[in-house]
Design an enzyme around this catalytic site. Structure first.
Site, PDB file in Angstrom:
ATOM      1  N   ASP A 117       0.906  -1.296   0.084  1.00  0.00           N
ATOM      2  CA  ASP A 117       0.065   0.009   0.011  1.00  0.00           C
ATOM      3  C   ASP A 117       0.931   1.255   0.065  1.00  0.00           C
ATOM      4  O   ASP A 117       0.571   2.153  -0.571  1.00  0.00           O
ATOM      5  CB  ASP A 117      -0.958   0.023   1.244  1.00  0.00           C
ATOM      6  CG  ASP A 117      -0.201  -0.099   2.597  1.00  0.00           C
ATOM      7  OD1 ASP A 117       0.286  -1.440   2.647  1.00  0.00           O
ATOM      8  OD2 ASP A 117       0.135   0.681   3.401  1.00  0.00           O
ATOM      9  N   ASP A 120       7.558   3.727   2.649  1.00  0.00           N
ATOM     10  CA  ASP A 120       7.823   4.941   3.449  1.00  0.00           C
ATOM     11  C   ASP A 120       9.207   4.937   3.870  1.00  0.00           C
ATOM     12  O   ASP A 120      10.175   5.249   2.864  1.00  0.00           O
ATOM     13  CB  ASP A 120       6.966   4.851   4.855  1.00  0.00           C
ATOM     14  CG  ASP A 120       6.995   6.011   5.461  1.00  0.00           C
ATOM     15  OD1 ASP A 120       8.003   6.896   5.627  1.00  0.00           O
ATOM     16  OD2 ASP A 120       6.031   6.211   6.340  1.00  0.00           O
ATOM     17  N   LYS A 148       6.327   7.441  -0.593  1.00  0.00           N
ATOM     18  CA  LYS A 148       6.701   8.674   0.008  1.00  0.00           C
ATOM     19  C   LYS A 148       8.140   8.812   0.164  1.00  0.00           C
ATOM     20  O   LYS A 148       8.843   8.508   1.114  1.00  0.00           O
ATOM     21  CB  LYS A 148       6.208   8.220   1.755  1.00  0.00           C
ATOM     22  CG  LYS A 148       5.711   9.559   2.095  1.00  0.00           C
ATOM     23  CD  LYS A 148       5.356   9.217   3.506  1.00  0.00           C
ATOM     24  CE  LYS A 148       3.825   9.198   4.175  1.00  0.00           C
ATOM     25  NZ  LYS A 148       3.795   9.091   5.469  1.00  0.00           N
ATOM     26  N   PHE A 174       0.837  11.512   7.762  1.00  0.00           N
ATOM     27  CA  PHE A 174       0.493  10.100   8.021  1.00  0.00           C
ATOM     28  C   PHE A 174      -1.102  10.029   7.407  1.00  0.00           C
ATOM     29  O   PHE A 174      -1.950  10.591   7.737  1.00  0.00           O
ATOM     30  CB  PHE A 174       0.342  10.069   9.907  1.00  0.00           C
ATOM     31  CG  PHE A 174      -0.108   8.610  10.201  1.00  0.00           C
ATOM     32  CD1 PHE A 174       1.298   7.652  10.161  1.00  0.00           C
ATOM     33  CD2 PHE A 174      -1.130   7.904  10.276  1.00  0.00           C
ATOM     34  CE1 PHE A 174       1.076   6.597  10.780  1.00  0.00           C
ATOM     35  CE2 PHE A 174      -1.115   6.736  10.636  1.00  0.00           C
ATOM     36  CZ  PHE A 174      -0.053   5.994  10.803  1.00  0.00           C
ATOM     37  N   VAL A 175      -0.852   8.691   6.572  1.00  0.00           N
ATOM     38  CA  VAL A 175      -2.074   8.479   5.892  1.00  0.00           C
ATOM     39  C   VAL A 175      -2.897   7.419   6.165  1.00  0.00           C
ATOM     40  O   VAL A 175      -2.243   6.245   6.688  1.00  0.00           O
ATOM     41  CB  VAL A 175      -1.921   8.616   4.290  1.00  0.00           C
ATOM     42  CG1 VAL A 175      -1.660   9.844   3.885  1.00  0.00           C
ATOM     43  CG2 VAL A 175      -0.932   7.590   3.910  1.00  0.00           C
ATOM     44  N   ASP A 181      -3.797   1.882   8.347  1.00  0.00           N
ATOM     45  CA  ASP A 181      -4.608   1.800   9.736  1.00  0.00           C
ATOM     46  C   ASP A 181      -3.819   3.220  10.453  1.00  0.00           C
ATOM     47  O   ASP A 181      -2.579   3.384  10.113  1.00  0.00           O
ATOM     48  CB  ASP A 181      -4.482   0.755  10.332  1.00  0.00           C
ATOM     49  CG  ASP A 181      -3.196   0.261  10.861  1.00  0.00           C
ATOM     50  OD1 ASP A 181      -2.174   0.490  10.206  1.00  0.00           O
ATOM     51  OD2 ASP A 181      -3.040   0.031  12.135  1.00  0.00           O
TER      52      ASP A 181
HETATM   53  O1  LIG Z   1       8.714   1.613   4.523  1.00  0.00           O
HETATM   54  P1  LIG Z   1       8.371   1.310   5.930  1.00  0.00           P
HETATM   55  O2  LIG Z   1       8.842   2.561   6.893  1.00  0.00           O
HETATM   56  O3  LIG Z   1       8.931   0.010   6.465  1.00  0.00           O
HETATM   57  O4  LIG Z   1       6.932   1.335   5.920  1.00  0.00           O
HETATM   58  C1  LIG Z   1       5.765   0.708   5.098  1.00  0.00           C
HETATM   59  C2  LIG Z   1       5.064  -0.272   5.626  1.00  0.00           C
HETATM   60  O5  LIG Z   1       4.201   0.048   6.744  1.00  0.00           O
HETATM   61  C3  LIG Z   1       3.045  -0.335   6.711  1.00  0.00           C
HETATM   62  O6  LIG Z   1       2.931  -1.641   7.435  1.00  0.00           O
HETATM   63  P2  LIG Z   1       2.758  -1.624   8.959  1.00  0.00           P
HETATM   64  O7  LIG Z   1       3.986  -2.091   9.604  1.00  0.00           O
HETATM   65  O8  LIG Z   1       2.019  -0.351   9.512  1.00  0.00           O
HETATM   66  O9  LIG Z   1       1.704  -2.890   9.204  1.00  0.00           O
HETATM   67  P3  LIG Z   1       0.208  -3.184   8.592  1.00  0.00           P
HETATM   68  O10 LIG Z   1       0.059  -3.390   7.193  1.00  0.00           O
HETATM   69  O11 LIG Z   1      -0.164  -4.310   9.191  1.00  0.00           O
HETATM   70  O12 LIG Z   1      -0.768  -1.810   8.894  1.00  0.00           O
HETATM   71  C4  LIG Z   1       2.757  -0.337   5.019  1.00  0.00           C
HETATM   72  O13 LIG Z   1       1.815  -1.256   5.120  1.00  0.00           O
HETATM   73  C5  LIG Z   1       3.986  -0.895   4.875  1.00  0.00           C
HETATM   74  O14 LIG Z   1       4.244  -2.290   4.723  1.00  0.00           O
END
Ligand SMILES: O=P(O)(O)OC[C@H]1O[C@H](OP(=O)(O)OP(=O)(O)O)[C@H](O)[C@@H]1O
Length: 201
Positions: A117, A120, A148, A174-175, A181
């Site tokens: 999704d 970051d 991002k 923060f989206v 979520d």
């Molecule tokens: O590039 P990064 O800084 O590593 O961040 C990106 C990751 O963070 C979020 O997942 P999260 O760990 O929040 O888990 P989730 O998918 O269960 O919400 C998102 O879905 C990515 O997988």
């Protein structure tokens, strides 16, 4: 705080004022996805040698994008999920994601398309790439709905002939929504919103 609204909307309603987020991307139909995102069968397919790439969704947040994406593919394609946990209920990555849920399908000598999704800091991608490589993937491409780059901390090193596809560049907010979520809330929003800081600070 600066607010993002589609250009066509000049005034926010009192209902929007009460919402914990402001709308960033509203119409998430296929038409707004980047034309860069396409999955095509190999030319060998017509000769009966085609082995489909494997779609690997990164749980949990990518589940809606995976669902939308694979329904646009007009040939049979395996789909599996992997989970790499990097955020708790915080808005900051802890920088050391762990693989807490592994694939069921055998990806040895196969081409994978990792569906995210959002990318970051890049820590999650980097960790999952390492894992898929250790399982013998021939190549790993990335298809992320949001990117991002302003927050990147680690370079995305693609595996083999893998490519990087993205839908939109995301500003540094923060989206939430469309699978994403904050403390397990808002994943089911059918659009992407910017969470107002007073709701997480
Ligand atoms: O590039 P990064 O800084 O590593 O961040 C990106 C990751 O963070 C979020 O997942 P999260 O760990 O929040 O888990 P989730 O998918 O269960 O919400 C998102 O879905 C990515 O997988």
């Amino acid at each position: 705080m600066e607010k993002f609204y589609p250009k066509s909307r000049e005034k926010k309603s009192s209902e929007e004022e009460r919402e914990p987020f402001t709308v960033l991307f509203k119409d998430l139909g296929w038409g707004v996805y980047s034309p860069d995102i396409s999955i095509s069968p190999s030319p060998l397919y017509s000769r009966g040698f085609f082995t489909s790439p494997i779609v690997v969704g990164v749980a949990t947040s990518a589940f809606l994008f995976v669902a939308d994406l694979v329904r646009k593919v007009d040939f049979s394609i395996p789909v599996d999920f992997i989970r790499a946990e990097s955020y708790g209920s915080s808005t900051e990555s802890n920088g050391a994601p762990i693989i807490s849920f592994d694939l069921k399908v055998d990806i040895n000598a196969r081409h994978d398309i990792l569906v995210e999704d959002i990318v970051d800091t890049g820590h999650t991608l980097s960790r999952v790439f390492k894992h898929l490589k250790s399982k013998g993937a021939s190549s790993v491409s990335v298809c992320t709905f949001l990117d991002k780059p302003s927050r990147r901390k680690v370079d995305v090193q693609l595996v083999g002939e893998g490519k990087f596809y993205r839908g939109f560049e995301c500003p540094d907010y923060f989206v939430v929504g469309y699978g994403m979520d904050f403390a397990e809330q808002y994943r089911n929003l059918p659009y992407i919103g910017i969470l107002k800081p007073e709701h997480y600070k």
